[in-house]
Design a protein around this motif. Structure first.
Motif, PDB file in Angstrom:
ATOM      1  N   LEU A  67       0.811  -1.209   0.000  1.00  0.00           N
ATOM      2  CA  LEU A  67       0.000   0.000   0.000  1.00  0.00           C
ATOM      3  C   LEU A  67       0.845   1.259   0.000  1.00  0.00           C
ATOM      4  N   ARG A  68       2.020   1.186   0.672  1.00  0.00           N
ATOM      5  CA  ARG A  68       2.800   2.406   0.837  1.00  0.00           C
ATOM      6  C   ARG A  68       4.296   2.226   0.655  1.00  0.00           C
ATOM      7  N   GLY A  69       4.721   1.104   0.140  1.00  0.00           N
ATOM      8  CA  GLY A  69       6.148   0.885  -0.030  1.00  0.00           C
ATOM      9  C   GLY A  69       6.732   1.751  -1.122  1.00  0.00           C
ATOM     10  N   GLY A  70       7.931   2.254  -0.904  1.00  0.00           N
ATOM     11  CA  GLY A  70       8.605   3.073  -1.896  1.00  0.00           C
ATOM     12  C   GLY A  70       8.882   2.273  -3.158  1.00  0.00           C
ATOM     13  N   GLY A  71       8.509   2.824  -4.300  1.00  0.00           N
ATOM     14  CA  GLY A  71       8.792   2.164  -5.565  1.00  0.00           C
ATOM     15  C   GLY A  71       7.795   1.096  -5.959  1.00  0.00           C
ATOM     16  N   GLN A  72       6.806   0.807  -5.082  1.00  0.00           N
ATOM     17  CA  GLN A  72       5.811  -0.203  -5.408  1.00  0.00           C
ATOM     18  C   GLN A  72       4.765   0.382  -6.351  1.00  0.00           C
ATOM     19  N   SER A  73       4.316  -0.425  -7.287  1.00  0.00           N
ATOM     20  CA  SER A  73       3.219   0.005  -8.147  1.00  0.00           C
ATOM     21  C   SER A  73       1.926  -0.013  -7.337  1.00  0.00           C
ATOM     22  N   THR A  74       0.915   0.702  -7.817  1.00  0.00           N
ATOM     23  CA  THR A  74      -0.354   0.773  -7.101  1.00  0.00           C
ATOM     24  C   THR A  74      -0.975  -0.606  -6.998  1.00  0.00           C
ATOM     25  N   LEU A  75      -1.381  -0.968  -5.805  1.00  0.00           N
ATOM     26  CA  LEU A  75      -2.000  -2.262  -5.587  1.00  0.00           C
ATOM     27  C   LEU A  75      -3.362  -2.279  -6.267  1.00  0.00           C
ATOM     28  N   PRO A  76      -3.571  -3.154  -7.258  1.00  0.00           N
ATOM     29  CA  PRO A  76      -4.847  -3.157  -7.998  1.00  0.00           C
ATOM     30  C   PRO A  76      -6.009  -3.613  -7.131  1.00  0.00           C
ATOM     31  N   TRP A  77      -7.201  -3.256  -7.577  1.00  0.00           N
ATOM     32  CA  TRP A  77      -8.385  -3.555  -6.797  1.00  0.00           C
ATOM     33  C   TRP A  77      -8.578  -5.050  -6.582  1.00  0.00           C
ATOM     34  N   GLU A  78      -8.332  -5.852  -7.589  1.00  0.00           N
ATOM     35  CA  GLU A  78      -8.519  -7.300  -7.458  1.00  0.00           C
ATOM     36  C   GLU A  78      -7.651  -7.859  -6.316  1.00  0.00           C
ATOM     37  N   ALA A  79      -6.419  -7.369  -6.217  1.00  0.00           N
ATOM     38  CA  ALA A  79      -5.525  -7.824  -5.150  1.00  0.00           C
ATOM     39  C   ALA A  79      -6.029  -7.357  -3.792  1.00  0.00           C
ATOM     40  N   ARG A  80      -6.533  -6.135  -3.713  1.00  0.00           N
ATOM     41  CA  ARG A  80      -7.048  -5.618  -2.451  1.00  0.00           C
ATOM     42  C   ARG A  80      -8.237  -6.454  -1.966  1.00  0.00           C
ATOM     43  N   MET A  81      -9.086  -6.816  -2.905  1.00  0.00           N
ATOM     44  CA  MET A  81     -10.257  -7.607  -2.539  1.00  0.00           C
ATOM     45  C   MET A  81      -9.836  -8.987  -2.061  1.00  0.00           C
ATOM     46  N   ARG A  82      -8.863  -9.581  -2.717  1.00  0.00           N
ATOM     47  CA  ARG A  82      -8.395 -10.907  -2.331  1.00  0.00           C
ATOM     48  C   ARG A  82      -7.766 -10.892  -0.934  1.00  0.00           C
ATOM     49  N   VAL A  83      -6.994  -9.850  -0.647  1.00  0.00           N
ATOM     50  CA  VAL A  83      -6.383  -9.720   0.676  1.00  0.00           C
ATOM     51  C   VAL A  83      -7.465  -9.563   1.742  1.00  0.00           C
ATOM     52  N   ALA A  84      -8.477  -8.761   1.448  1.00  0.00           N
ATOM     53  CA  ALA A  84      -9.554  -8.528   2.411  1.00  0.00           C
ATOM     54  C   ALA A  84     -10.279  -9.829   2.741  1.00  0.00           C
ATOM     55  N   VAL A  85     -10.620 -10.603   1.717  1.00  0.00           N
ATOM     56  CA  VAL A  85     -11.354 -11.855   1.930  1.00  0.00           C
ATOM     57  C   VAL A  85     -10.501 -12.852   2.712  1.00  0.00           C
ATOM     58  N   GLY A  86      -9.243 -13.013   2.312  1.00  0.00           N
ATOM     59  CA  GLY A  86      -8.375 -13.991   2.966  1.00  0.00           C
ATOM     60  C   GLY A  86      -8.129 -13.674   4.420  1.00  0.00           C
ATOM     61  N   SER A  87      -7.828 -12.421   4.713  1.00  0.00           N
ATOM     62  CA  SER A  87      -7.559 -12.056   6.105  1.00  0.00           C
ATOM     63  C   SER A  87      -8.830 -12.128   6.951  1.00  0.00           C
ATOM     64  N   ALA A  88      -9.994 -11.842   6.355  1.00  0.00           N
ATOM     65  CA  ALA A  88     -11.261 -11.991   7.089  1.00  0.00           C
ATOM     66  C   ALA A  88     -11.497 -13.451   7.454  1.00  0.00           C
ATOM     67  N   LYS A  89     -11.181 -14.347   6.535  1.00  0.00           N
ATOM     68  CA  LYS A  89     -11.336 -15.782   6.820  1.00  0.00           C
ATOM     69  C   LYS A  89     -10.362 -16.233   7.913  1.00  0.00           C
ATOM     70  N   GLY A  90      -9.142 -15.719   7.874  1.00  0.00           N
ATOM     71  CA  GLY A  90      -8.177 -16.065   8.910  1.00  0.00           C
ATOM     72  C   GLY A  90      -8.635 -15.625  10.284  1.00  0.00           C
ATOM     73  N   LEU A  91      -9.170 -14.412  10.365  1.00  0.00           N
ATOM     74  CA  LEU A  91      -9.668 -13.913  11.651  1.00  0.00           C
ATOM     75  C   LEU A  91     -10.908 -14.679  12.102  1.00  0.00           C
TER      76      LEU A  91
END
Length: 418
Positions: free
Chosen positions: A169-193
């Motif tokens: 999300l904020r690393g120097g030199g990183q490209s913008t995190l696309p929406w599909e990746a953001r959604m996947r991270v949200a779902v996976g971490s919600a399942k883990g919790l």
């Protein structure tokens, strides 16, 4: 004249056959007994060998990930990290260094070697070993083993190769995190919790959910990491004079000395969702203002966006409107529900996961987004907030965001230096 054999029994007489049969049966019985004794000896030998192999295996790194946790010797850890060489170094955090290692079976691991006298003390070390060894889930980082030898305290995790959500999300030199990746991270971490809260017995409360503690692989499958502060929900806050966590993520009721429940993780996860939606930090550069707090500054816009379906005022401008509107609506609804002021009104994480995936209606999250800002003093220095380190205890990326510095120490926050 009488026969010469008249005084002795005939070879074919019944008494002779009885004697021969008795001798044969005795011989067979002796053979069977000897065989049985030999089998007992062999079985005992095999069992001793098996026990010995199990003892050796418990100290051996040559195991598959996901199997029983190992107690490594220092010599073994040195071997699979090339003696903690600079080439193996992944980074340095507040608690020590993290190295990449390769087990004899070819599996990659991340090795966190705590500095002697580091902030992560013996209790946190033992707590992490105990808590994470109880959990086994696709979206929770596995602890492969540990080393506790002399002054050495080392944790060996499964290796998650693509860094933390924070770095993307904020690393120097990183490209913008696309929406599909953001959604996947949200779902996976919600399942883990949801697994920690609802499938573990007793329930595990992580207490430090944040973007830096969500690690991702190259497919952006999320893994929850860093269980140094985790507690069972049955454990009270007894012995703790101050709440713990990371500034900007701590639920208001817990910061004010509230009860230890899964709801505080739910609130923190809501902050992570707001980061995914907006691209902003939990707190900005002038933390003495409620407008600089992500939760309180976005609450009115969450309500408005859910009413009119217009997310322009919320969405990370770096996405350039490249997102799925229905998925965005679901994430906004989940974020609003997670950060509700009343802890009891926050939904279970299993429901959050189902809504994010589109398997359940957002209407089931119930009504309202909270009653506005609490009386939490954002300048209060009485909470034991942690530095925002990454999933293996690594520092956050420096980045170049205009939102302010990516890492703020607890002392700097308390003194109002950032």
């Amino acid at each position: 004249m009488p026969s010469a054999s008249s005084g002795s029994p005939s070879a074919n007489s019944p008494s002779s056959w009885s004697t021969i049969l008795t001798k044969h049966m005795a011989a067979v019985a002796a053979a069977v007994l000897a065989l049985a004794l030999m089998l007992v000896v062999v079985l005992k030998y095999c069992l001793n060998r098996k026990n010995r192999r199990m003892q050796l295996r418990s100290a051996s790194p040559n195991i598959l990930l996901g199997s029983a946790m190992c107690h490594f010797t220092l010599e073994q850890v040195q071997a699979f990290t090339s003696h903690f060489s600079g080439a193996s170094l992944l980074g340095r955090g507040g608690y020590g260094c993290v190295y990449r290692g390769v087990l004899p079976n070819g599996e990659e691991v991340a090795v966190k070697r705590l500095d002697v006298g580091s902030g992560q003390g013996e209790s946190e070390f033992l707590n992490e070993v105990k808590k994470i060894n109880q959990v086994h889930h696709k979206h929770v980082v596995s602890l492969v083993g540990y080393c506790r030898e002399g002054s050495e305290r080392i944790l060996v995790y499964e290796f998650v190769p693509n860094g933390s959500l924070e770095s993307h999300l904020r690393g120097g030199g990183q490209s913008t995190l696309p929406w599909e990746a953001r959604m996947r991270v949200a779902v996976g971490s919600a399942k883990g919790l949801a697994y920690l809260h609802e499938d573990c017995h007793p329930t595990i409360v992580h207490r430090d959910i944040k973007a830096a503690n969500i690690l991702v692989n190259f497919d952006f499958e999320a893994n929850i990491a860093d269980f140094g502060l985790a507690k069972s929900a049955s454990e009270s806050n007894q012995g703790e004079s101050r709440p713990v966590g990371t500034f900007g993520y701590v639920a208001p009721e817990y910061a004010l000395g509230g009860e230890l429940t899964p709801n505080l993780d739910t609130f923190s996860f809501g902050v992570v969702l707001l980061e995914l939606i907006t691209g902003r930090r939990p707190v900005g550069s002038t933390h003495n203002s409620l407008n600089d707090n992500l939760v309180y500054s976005t609450r009115p816009y969450l309500t408005q966006a859910l009413e009119d379906g217009n997310f322009d005022s919320l969405v990370d401008p770096r996405l350039q409107n490249n997102y799925n509107p229905s998925e965005m609506a679901r994430m906004v609804a989940c974020a609003a529900a997670c950060v509700r002021e009343s802890a009891g009104c926050r939904p279970k994480m299993s429901l959050i996961a189902r809504v994010l995936e589109g398997h359940q209606s957002a209407a089931d999250l119930d009504d309202g987004t909270g009653a506005g800002p609490s009386n939490l003093d954002l300048e209060d220095g009485n909470s034991n907030y942690r530095e925002p380190t990454g999933g293996y205890g690594l520092p956050c990326p420096s980045g170049s965001s205009s939102e302010g510095p990516s890492c703020q120490t607890a002392r700097d926050l308390e003194m109002g230096r950032m």
